[in-house]
Design a protein around this motif. Structure first.
Motif, PDB file in Angstrom:
ATOM      1  N   CYS A 195      -4.941   1.068  -8.667  1.00  0.00           N
ATOM      2  CA  CYS A 195      -4.071   1.680  -7.667  1.00  0.00           C
ATOM      3  C   CYS A 195      -3.269   2.754  -8.375  1.00  0.00           C
ATOM      4  O   CYS A 195      -2.493   2.447  -9.271  1.00  0.00           O
ATOM      5  N   ARG A 196      -3.465   3.996  -8.008  1.00  0.00           N
ATOM      6  CA  ARG A 196      -2.773   5.074  -8.687  1.00  0.00           C
ATOM      7  C   ARG A 196      -1.347   5.238  -8.180  1.00  0.00           C
ATOM      8  O   ARG A 196      -0.484   5.777  -8.872  1.00  0.00           O
ATOM      9  N   CYS A 197      -1.097   4.794  -6.949  1.00  0.00           N
ATOM     10  CA  CYS A 197       0.249   4.964  -6.396  1.00  0.00           C
ATOM     11  C   CYS A 197       1.251   3.993  -7.006  1.00  0.00           C
ATOM     12  O   CYS A 197       2.445   4.169  -6.854  1.00  0.00           O
ATOM     13  N   MET A 201      -6.690   8.171  -6.429  1.00  0.00           N
ATOM     14  CA  MET A 201      -7.877   7.353  -6.172  1.00  0.00           C
ATOM     15  C   MET A 201      -8.852   8.080  -5.250  1.00  0.00           C
ATOM     16  O   MET A 201     -10.057   7.898  -5.346  1.00  0.00           O
ATOM     17  N   TYR A 242       0.880  -1.173   0.000  1.00  0.00           N
ATOM     18  CA  TYR A 242       0.000   0.000   0.000  1.00  0.00           C
ATOM     19  C   TYR A 242       0.908   1.210   0.000  1.00  0.00           C
ATOM     20  O   TYR A 242       2.056   1.131   0.452  1.00  0.00           O
ATOM     21  N   GLN A 243       0.416   2.303  -0.529  1.00  0.00           N
ATOM     22  CA  GLN A 243       1.125   3.569  -0.334  1.00  0.00           C
ATOM     23  C   GLN A 243       0.162   4.540   0.324  1.00  0.00           C
ATOM     24  O   GLN A 243       0.136   4.655   1.537  1.00  0.00           O
ATOM     25  N   CYS A 244      -0.695   5.177  -0.503  1.00  0.00           N
ATOM     26  CA  CYS A 244      -1.662   6.078   0.129  1.00  0.00           C
ATOM     27  C   CYS A 244      -2.725   5.292   0.880  1.00  0.00           C
ATOM     28  O   CYS A 244      -3.371   5.811   1.782  1.00  0.00           O
ATOM     29  N   GLY A 245      -2.949   4.047   0.484  1.00  0.00           N
ATOM     30  CA  GLY A 245      -3.878   3.196   1.208  1.00  0.00           C
ATOM     31  C   GLY A 245      -5.335   3.313   0.788  1.00  0.00           C
ATOM     32  O   GLY A 245      -6.186   2.609   1.320  1.00  0.00           O
ATOM     33  N   PHE A 246      -5.615   4.189  -0.160  1.00  0.00           N
ATOM     34  CA  PHE A 246      -7.020   4.411  -0.504  1.00  0.00           C
ATOM     35  C   PHE A 246      -7.613   3.229  -1.269  1.00  0.00           C
ATOM     36  O   PHE A 246      -8.790   2.922  -1.136  1.00  0.00           O
ATOM     37  N   CYS A 247      -6.792   2.555  -2.045  1.00  0.00           N
ATOM     38  CA  CYS A 247      -7.281   1.379  -2.777  1.00  0.00           C
ATOM     39  C   CYS A 247      -7.228   0.129  -1.912  1.00  0.00           C
ATOM     40  O   CYS A 247      -7.758  -0.913  -2.304  1.00  0.00           O
TER      41      CYS A 247
HETATM   42  S1  FES Z   1      -1.996   2.762  -2.566  1.00  0.00           S
HETATM   43 FE1  FES Z   1      -2.675   4.663  -3.330  1.00  0.00          FE
HETATM   44  S2  FES Z   1      -4.099   4.041  -4.773  1.00  0.00           S
HETATM   45 FE2  FES Z   1      -3.232   2.193  -4.191  1.00  0.00          FE
END
Ligand code: FES
Ligand code: FES
Lengths: 157, 700
Positions: A135-137, B332, A98-103
């Motif tokens: 996942c955009r990150c 996202m 995960y990075q931003c974790g939103f997905c």
């Molecule tokens: S971790 Fe940021 S969109 Fe997947």
């Protein structure tokens, strides 16, 4: 007019008077207070809102509440049991998937469903079944590794 | 939200009761900020130590996925000699955190890191002094381990940071305390698990949309169908019939509010509105001619040697025009904000990369005093430069004031694509030549509409001229870009490096020299040569002039102080024009690496995201209308497209830590274009390199 809709949410019975035509994601988030399920696109294209209904992954932003009446709904909040992470959560944590974790909640729910149906998927099967989870990150390579690790450990649970 | 509140209460209560870390009054902070924003000198602004020895670390940066929460905590823990898990990060809250200029440009570690390290080092030195007084020994006889100060050789004579702070009512400062030298690091430089991990895998991590103060109404705003289309008539009566709906109408702002976001969105659909047509007449095909026509004259950035002299020595000339499409940030998490008024004081939670900037914008837009505005930044679901501005927060604040309730504004995906500040489309013309010896005789790079970053070649060309016109930063003539443009992960550099590294490759092919050898021959920067050689070794590169049929590509760049090189292997389907990237190897010298695993994640993110602008991503538009409005047509990279990625971080203790969130992404356009050329002999000049463009290039 108001009809009560009942279903099982993370193992517990719930009833709501919410309009059955409303989409499940918003009922979960805004009526039932479970904000772990994310809304990324609102139209079924990103997978951030994935939850399991009777074990099958669905896009909760595009699934009407009425469709889950009498069914079992599992969200990210329902995976951890007595403070113990689900093996898929554990694998995502271990692999930094995960990075931003939103997905991440959607990715984890899709993975849980995949491993229930296909306990030892090959990489192509993983990529195919997660294809609708965006996942955009760019955490993809970590997510693939996490899914494989969870599968190797019998992540279906 | 509650966590932060609790945290505030705990930590400020501690500070007050314990006295060492006296929290200075907010008003004082405000004046300091208003006069000239800069990082405060007092370490108390960044660090508070509780009686349990936990360290509260307050920074104005935000965590948007790049791992700065962990990297910054590591720096504080390292300097203080406390375990990483004892540091609690509180980020992006304008009431609690010291001023910060914004989270972008990969600056968190490089620019802010030294500030935080300095503060922590000074705090440690003060604590050591206090311990010396308490234990009755000289500081040189003390050592710190895991937040406990003990006498060397007498380990049972010790005192913990928490107890030290509790025992004193003094505030003390020391001058010229030096942070640790690289070789003293015990934590920095080793892989660390991210601090935000558990919250993110359990769904507990809070993003702005998850902040729902009691009574919150969700607002959906009416948007024009095209940029520049003004509202002419509006009829909200049908929307008003929806139970619980509130309609707010003020000038061009029409908003539909409801306690449930989906019901508000539905009701907005019932608003009947007509708009004048947009004055814009360009589309994604005509845009390049339009940019060349409307951009201001090129401005000279570099003039070295003489292009005429270089041309005179030229055997082979090579000129090409490189085109780059508008691309969206498409995080996202869409832009989101929650605004709450309480007795004239405004609190805004926002998905923004720049909470302090937003604060001053709110002060201006709503005519408030600085002390009456607080911006809180929960986790961001990605930013990539697209959340530098937060217009949704100003919308939420205005609507909340009108509605008299807290208001959340969450842009729909369609709004996200419509209101985004795209990476600008751009045109780059490169002229260059080869002399008899097969060396580059001159180099001219003219970039229009992207910006200046990395337009200068990394090679030691004797005769060069670099010019630029127009920029992602704004200041462009009105109408040049048909919508807003802005910073997109490594702004301008993606475009410039695509052109220069493609052109370098084309020259190598003309000279019939292996593209790696050709680059090395022209490089004078040993660090860059080293990353190229490192990547080559890991990749298993063997020299051959392109096109070799192997589908191998190479590209390199200097991104600020970071040196980065990559190699890729692709397979091109000549029939369909489809490009599959099999593997990518990246070597990067970014100085001291704080968290190697975190840095590798950033490189992987750069490679993966970069494949999007290289192969599939492009915003289609016509007459002010953005035609891509969701992920069905705007194709960001997916699992099936992701190659294996190998990252090699070069250990370089001589250079302070640099940011890793940007460098590798600048290579991706040229890297893939060069690999395609090596595979099939066709040179792609237009990003993204879609199957249609690949087929077209194969025909040419
Ligand atoms: S971790 Fe940021 S969109 Fe997947
Ligand atoms: S939010 Fe449901 S698929 Fe994107």
């Amino acid at each position: 007019m108001a009809m009560t809709i009942s279903f099982t949410l993370n193992g517990r019975p719930v009833s709501t008077d919410a309009d059955g035509g409303r989409m499940l994601a918003f009922v979960l988030r805004n009526d039932l207070g479970l904000t772990g399920t994310k809304v990324g696109c609102g139209e079924g294209f990103c997978g951030a809102c994935t939850v399991l209904v009777d074990g099958e992954p669905v896009r909760s932003c595009s699934t009407p509440l009425s469709a889950v009446a009498g069914k079992k709904v599992l969200t990210i909040e329902g995976l951890e049991l007595n403070g113990v992470l689900h093996p898929v959560q554990e694998a995502f944590l271990d692999h930094g998937a995960y990075q931003c974790g939103f997905c991440t909640p959607g990715m984890i729910m899709s993975t849980v469903a995949l491993l229930q149906n296909t306990p030892r998927p090959d990489r192509r099967q993983v990529a195919e079944s997660l294809d609708g989870n965006l996942c955009r990150c760019g955490a993809h390579v970590r997510i693939l590794a996490a899914v494989e690790a969870a599968a190797a450990k019998g992540g279906a649970k | 939200m509650t966590n932060r509140r609790d945290f505030l209460q705990t930590t400020t209560a501690l500070a007050g009761a314990l006295g060492l870390f006296i929290s200075f009054p907010l008003a004082a902070q405000e004046t300091e900020k208003a006069s000239r924003p800069s990082y405060p000198k007092d370490f108390n602004a960044y660090l508070r130590i509780g009686p349990d020895g936990r360290v509260g670390c307050f920074v104005g940066k935000v965590e948007m996925g790049q791992g700065s929460m962990t990297a910054l905590a590591m720096l504080a823990a390292e300097e203080l000699d406390v375990p990483l898990d004892r540091v609690d990060m509180l980020m992006g809250d304008t009431d609690l955190c010291p001023w910060d200029g914004g989270t972008w440009g990969s600056l968190s570690v490089w620019q802010f890191g030294p500030v935080l390290r300095g503060a922590a080092a000074e705090a440690r030195a003060v604590l050591l002094q206090l311990a010396a007084e308490r234990l009755g020994v000289a500081t040189v006889r003390l050592q710190v381990k895991e937040g406990v100060v003990a006498v060397l050789g007498a380990p049972d004579r010790h005192v913990a940071y928490g107890d030290l702070v509790a025992g004193q009512r003094i505030e003390r400062h020391l001058q010229d305390v030096k942070p640790k030298a690289v070789k003293q690091f015990s934590l920095v430089g080793k892989d660390a698990a991210r601090k935000d991990g558990r919250a993110k895998v359990t769904g507990a991590a809070q993003y702005t949309a998850d902040i729902l103060p009691p009574g919150t109404l969700h607002a959906c705003l009416l948007r024009p169908p095209a940029h520049g289309a003004r509202l002419s008539t509006v009829d909200t009566s049908a929307a008003e019939l929806v139970p619980g709906v509130k309609v707010l109408h003020n000038g061009d702002t029409v908003a539909v509010l409801h306690a449930k976001p989906d019901v508000a969105r539905e009701a907005l659909g019932r608003v009947k509105a007509t708009f004048a047509s947009s004055p814009s007449t360009v589309d994604d095909a005509s845009i390049f001619a339009h940019l060349l026509k409307t951009a201001p004259p090129l401005k000279e950035l570099v003039a070295k040697g003489s292009i005429a002299a270089g041309e005179a020595a030229t055997e082979h000339r090579h000129e090409a025009t490189y085109l780059n499409a508008y691309v969206a940030h498409a995080p996202m998490e869409p832009h989101t904000a929650v605004a709450q008024w309480d007795k004239g004081r405004l609190t805004v939670w926002a998905s923004t990369q720049a909470p302090f900037l937003l604060k001053s914008q709110l002060v201006q837009a709503l005519g408030l005093k600085a002390q009456d505005v607080r911006v809180i930044t929960p986790f961001l679901g990605g930013g990539f430069g697209g959340k530098g501005g937060a217009p949704q927060a100003i919308e939420a604040a205005r609507l909340a004031r009108m509605a008299g309730t807290p208001v959340q504004v969450t842009w729909s995906r369609k709004e996200e694509f419509f209101l985004d500040t795209f990476r600008p489309a751009a045109v780059v013309k490169v002229h260059a030549g080869l002399d008899k010896a097969g060396r580059v005789s001159y180099w001219q790079h003219d970039v229009t509409a992207a910006g200046e970053a990395e337009s200068s070649p990394v090679y030691a060309f004797e005769h060069q001229r670099i010019r630029s016109s127009g920029s992602w930063m704004g200041g462009n003539p009105p109408g040049m870009h048909p919508f807003a443009v802005g910073a997109w992960r490594a702004p301008a550099a993606n475009t410039n490096v695509f052109a220069s590294e493609s052109h370098m490759d084309a020259l190598a092919a003309k000279a019939k020299v292996d593209p790696l050898a050709f680059r090395l021959k022209h490089l004078q920067n040993p660090r860059l040569a080293h990353v190229l050689q490192t990547a080559a070794k890991a990749f298993g590169w063997t020299p051959k002039p392109a096109p070799s049929g192997r589908g191998w590509g190479v590209a390199c760049a200097e991104h600020r102080e970071t040196m980065v090189a990559a190699m890729a292997e692709v397979v091109v389907d000549r029939k369909t024009g489809e490009v599959r990237v099999k593997r990518v190897v990246v070597a990067q010298d970014m100085g001291v690496v704080v968290n190697p695993d975190g840095a590798r994640q950033q490189v992987e993110g750069c490679v993966t995201m970069g494949l999007g602008y290289a192969l599939t991503e492009e915003v289609r538009f016509k007459n002010g209308q953005v035609l891509d409005d969701n992920f069905d047509t705007y194709r960001i990279p997916r699992f099936a497209q992701v190659p294996s990625i190998q990252t090699i971080l070069i250990d370089n203790p001589d250079l302070p830590a640099q940011g890793g969130g940007e460098p590798a992404i600048v290579l991706m356009g040229a890297l893939i274009a060069n690999a395609i050329h090596d595979a099939v002999g066709a040179r792609l000049l237009h990003l993204p390199m879609t199957p249609a463009r690949v087929k077209q290039a194969l025909k040419a």
